[in-house]
Design a protein around this motif. Structure first.
Motif, PDB file in Angstrom:
ATOM      1  N   ARG A 161     -22.097 -26.364 -25.005  1.00 52.07           N
ATOM      2  CA  ARG A 161     -21.079 -26.189 -23.961  1.00 52.07           C
ATOM      3  C   ARG A 161     -19.877 -27.085 -24.217  1.00 52.07           C
ATOM      4  N   LEU A 162     -20.138 -28.320 -24.649  1.00 55.67           N
ATOM      5  CA  LEU A 162     -19.042 -29.242 -24.964  1.00 55.67           C
ATOM      6  C   LEU A 162     -18.196 -28.701 -26.115  1.00 55.67           C
ATOM      7  N   ALA A 163     -18.854 -28.199 -27.150  1.00 54.26           N
ATOM      8  CA  ALA A 163     -18.123 -27.653 -28.296  1.00 54.26           C
ATOM      9  C   ALA A 163     -17.244 -26.483 -27.862  1.00 54.26           C
ATOM     10  N   ALA A 164     -17.778 -25.609 -27.021  1.00 50.01           N
ATOM     11  CA  ALA A 164     -16.994 -24.464 -26.534  1.00 50.01           C
ATOM     12  C   ALA A 164     -15.809 -24.939 -25.686  1.00 50.01           C
ATOM     13  N   ALA A 165     -16.037 -25.922 -24.843  1.00 53.51           N
ATOM     14  CA  ALA A 165     -14.958 -26.451 -24.007  1.00 53.51           C
ATOM     15  C   ALA A 165     -13.892 -27.124 -24.857  1.00 53.51           C
ATOM     16  N   GLU A 166     -14.317 -27.828 -25.903  1.00 51.31           N
ATOM     17  CA  GLU A 166     -13.351 -28.470 -26.793  1.00 51.31           C
ATOM     18  C   GLU A 166     -12.511 -27.440 -27.536  1.00 51.31           C
ATOM     19  N   GLU A 167     -13.122 -26.345 -27.918  1.00 47.07           N
ATOM     20  CA  GLU A 167     -12.379 -25.281 -28.592  1.00 47.07           C
ATOM     21  C   GLU A 167     -11.294 -24.731 -27.673  1.00 47.07           C
ATOM     22  N   LEU A 168     -11.641 -24.555 -26.404  1.00 42.09           N
ATOM     23  CA  LEU A 168     -10.668 -24.026 -25.451  1.00 42.09           C
ATOM     24  C   LEU A 168      -9.563 -25.027 -25.162  1.00 42.09           C
ATOM     25  N   ALA A 169      -9.888 -26.308 -25.199  1.00 45.54           N
ATOM     26  CA  ALA A 169      -8.915 -27.343 -24.856  1.00 45.54           C
ATOM     27  C   ALA A 169      -8.105 -27.813 -26.059  1.00 45.54           C
ATOM     28  N   MET A 174      -9.893 -32.193 -18.182  1.00 44.80           N
ATOM     29  CA  MET A 174     -10.628 -33.149 -18.969  1.00 44.80           C
ATOM     30  C   MET A 174     -12.093 -32.712 -19.017  1.00 44.80           C
ATOM     31  N   ILE A 175     -12.651 -32.775 -20.206  1.00 42.39           N
ATOM     32  CA  ILE A 175     -14.043 -32.398 -20.409  1.00 42.39           C
ATOM     33  C   ILE A 175     -14.915 -33.613 -20.108  1.00 42.39           C
ATOM     34  N   LEU A 176     -15.883 -33.435 -19.219  1.00 47.06           N
ATOM     35  CA  LEU A 176     -16.775 -34.530 -18.856  1.00 47.06           C
ATOM     36  C   LEU A 176     -18.220 -34.154 -19.179  1.00 47.06           C
ATOM     37  N   LEU A 177     -18.902 -35.078 -19.826  1.00 48.46           N
ATOM     38  CA  LEU A 177     -20.304 -34.864 -20.179  1.00 48.46           C
ATOM     39  C   LEU A 177     -21.145 -34.595 -18.942  1.00 48.46           C
ATOM     40  N   ARG A 178     -20.911 -35.340 -17.862  1.00 53.14           N
ATOM     41  CA  ARG A 178     -21.742 -35.180 -16.670  1.00 53.14           C
ATOM     42  C   ARG A 178     -21.595 -33.785 -16.059  1.00 53.14           C
ATOM     43  N   ARG A 179     -20.399 -33.193 -16.165  1.00 53.71           N
ATOM     44  CA  ARG A 179     -20.221 -31.826 -15.634  1.00 53.71           C
ATOM     45  C   ARG A 179     -20.976 -30.808 -16.472  1.00 53.71           C
ATOM     46  N   GLU A 180     -20.892 -30.959 -17.779  1.00 54.55           N
ATOM     47  CA  GLU A 180     -21.598 -30.017 -18.660  1.00 54.55           C
ATOM     48  C   GLU A 180     -23.108 -30.161 -18.509  1.00 54.55           C
ATOM     49  N   LEU A 181     -23.581 -31.395 -18.406  1.00 48.21           N
ATOM     50  CA  LEU A 181     -25.011 -31.627 -18.202  1.00 48.21           C
ATOM     51  C   LEU A 181     -25.462 -31.017 -16.882  1.00 48.21           C
ATOM     52  N   GLY A 182     -24.712 -31.251 -15.842  1.00 48.37           N
ATOM     53  CA  GLY A 182     -25.051 -30.681 -14.536  1.00 48.37           C
ATOM     54  C   GLY A 182     -25.082 -29.163 -14.574  1.00 48.37           C
ATOM     55  N   GLY A 183     -24.124 -28.576 -15.283  1.00 48.83           N
ATOM     56  CA  GLY A 183     -24.087 -27.118 -15.403  1.00 48.83           C
ATOM     57  C   GLY A 183     -25.305 -26.565 -16.115  1.00 48.83           C
ATOM     58  N   VAL A 184     -25.748 -27.264 -17.149  1.00 50.58           N
ATOM     59  CA  VAL A 184     -26.940 -26.823 -17.883  1.00 50.58           C
ATOM     60  C   VAL A 184     -28.167 -26.915 -16.981  1.00 50.58           C
ATOM     61  N   LEU A 185     -28.326 -28.047 -16.294  1.00 54.03           N
ATOM     62  CA  LEU A 185     -29.489 -28.213 -15.415  1.00 54.03           C
ATOM     63  C   LEU A 185     -29.507 -27.159 -14.312  1.00 54.03           C
ATOM     64  N   ARG A 186     -28.347 -26.897 -13.734  1.00 55.90           N
ATOM     65  CA  ARG A 186     -28.258 -25.876 -12.674  1.00 55.90           C
ATOM     66  C   ARG A 186     -28.613 -24.498 -13.228  1.00 55.90           C
ATOM     67  N   SER A 187     -28.103 -24.171 -14.408  1.00 56.40           N
ATOM     68  CA  SER A 187     -28.389 -22.864 -15.006  1.00 56.40           C
ATOM     69  C   SER A 187     -29.880 -22.682 -15.261  1.00 56.40           C
ATOM     70  N   VAL A 188     -30.509 -23.712 -15.800  1.00 56.56           N
ATOM     71  CA  VAL A 188     -31.957 -23.628 -16.065  1.00 56.56           C
ATOM     72  C   VAL A 188     -32.713 -23.431 -14.756  1.00 56.56           C
ATOM     73  N   LEU A 228     -30.112 -31.092 -23.963  1.00 60.68           N
ATOM     74  CA  LEU A 228     -28.968 -31.752 -24.589  1.00 60.68           C
ATOM     75  C   LEU A 228     -28.325 -30.877 -25.651  1.00 60.68           C
ATOM     76  N   LEU A 229     -29.104 -30.047 -26.329  1.00 60.17           N
ATOM     77  CA  LEU A 229     -28.530 -29.101 -27.284  1.00 60.17           C
ATOM     78  C   LEU A 229     -27.629 -28.110 -26.555  1.00 60.17           C
ATOM     79  N   SER A 230     -28.086 -27.623 -25.415  1.00 58.21           N
ATOM     80  CA  SER A 230     -27.257 -26.713 -24.614  1.00 58.21           C
ATOM     81  C   SER A 230     -25.984 -27.405 -24.146  1.00 58.21           C
ATOM     82  N   VAL A 231     -26.104 -28.675 -23.753  1.00 59.34           N
ATOM     83  CA  VAL A 231     -24.923 -29.446 -23.347  1.00 59.34           C
ATOM     84  C   VAL A 231     -23.962 -29.557 -24.522  1.00 59.34           C
ATOM     85  N   SER A 232     -24.487 -29.854 -25.706  1.00 61.18           N
ATOM     86  CA  SER A 232     -23.653 -29.979 -26.893  1.00 61.18           C
ATOM     87  C   SER A 232     -22.902 -28.680 -27.187  1.00 61.18           C
TER      88      SER A 232
END
Length: 99
Positions: A73-81, A1-15, A67-71
């Motif tokens: 990442r979400l789009a890429a995850a949705e494509e995979l799922a 399941m794709i979760l916004l909080r995971r993608e947001l956390g991943g972006v913040l960690r990467s930055v 948030l653009l980076s999160v968006s």
């Protein structure tokens, strides 16, 4: 399941990692606990808009950029799922081959 909080956390960690900064440094700059920032980065906690703004300020990035980076990442995850559509034979071809 794709979760916004995971993608947001991943972006913040990467930055943060791209900047070579520690959790402690960013948590202090954002005025939140080290543990809470860690939970946000791991996608275990939802960040309120106020907390997200504080973390983005501490990282020196615009919230819109994060948030653009999160968006993206979400789009890429949705494509995979996304389910892969199976080829459906053309009904005209099926009828003509049966005749």
């Amino acid at each position: 399941m794709i979760l916004l909080r995971r993608e947001l956390g991943g972006v913040l960690r990467s930055v943060r990692r791209e900047q070579g900064r520690t959790l402690r440094e960013v948590a202090q700059a954002a005025q939140l606990s080290l543990g809470y920032l860690s939970e946000i980065e791991r996608g275990e906690k939802e960040a309120s808009s106020e907390l997200l703004a504080a973390v983005c300020d501490a990282l020196g990035v615009r919230m819109s950029e994060a948030l653009l980076s999160v968006s993206q990442r979400l789009a890429a995850a949705e494509e995979l799922a996304a389910p892969v559509p199976l080829p459906v034979p053309d009904s005209a071809a099926v009828v003509s081959s049966a005749a």
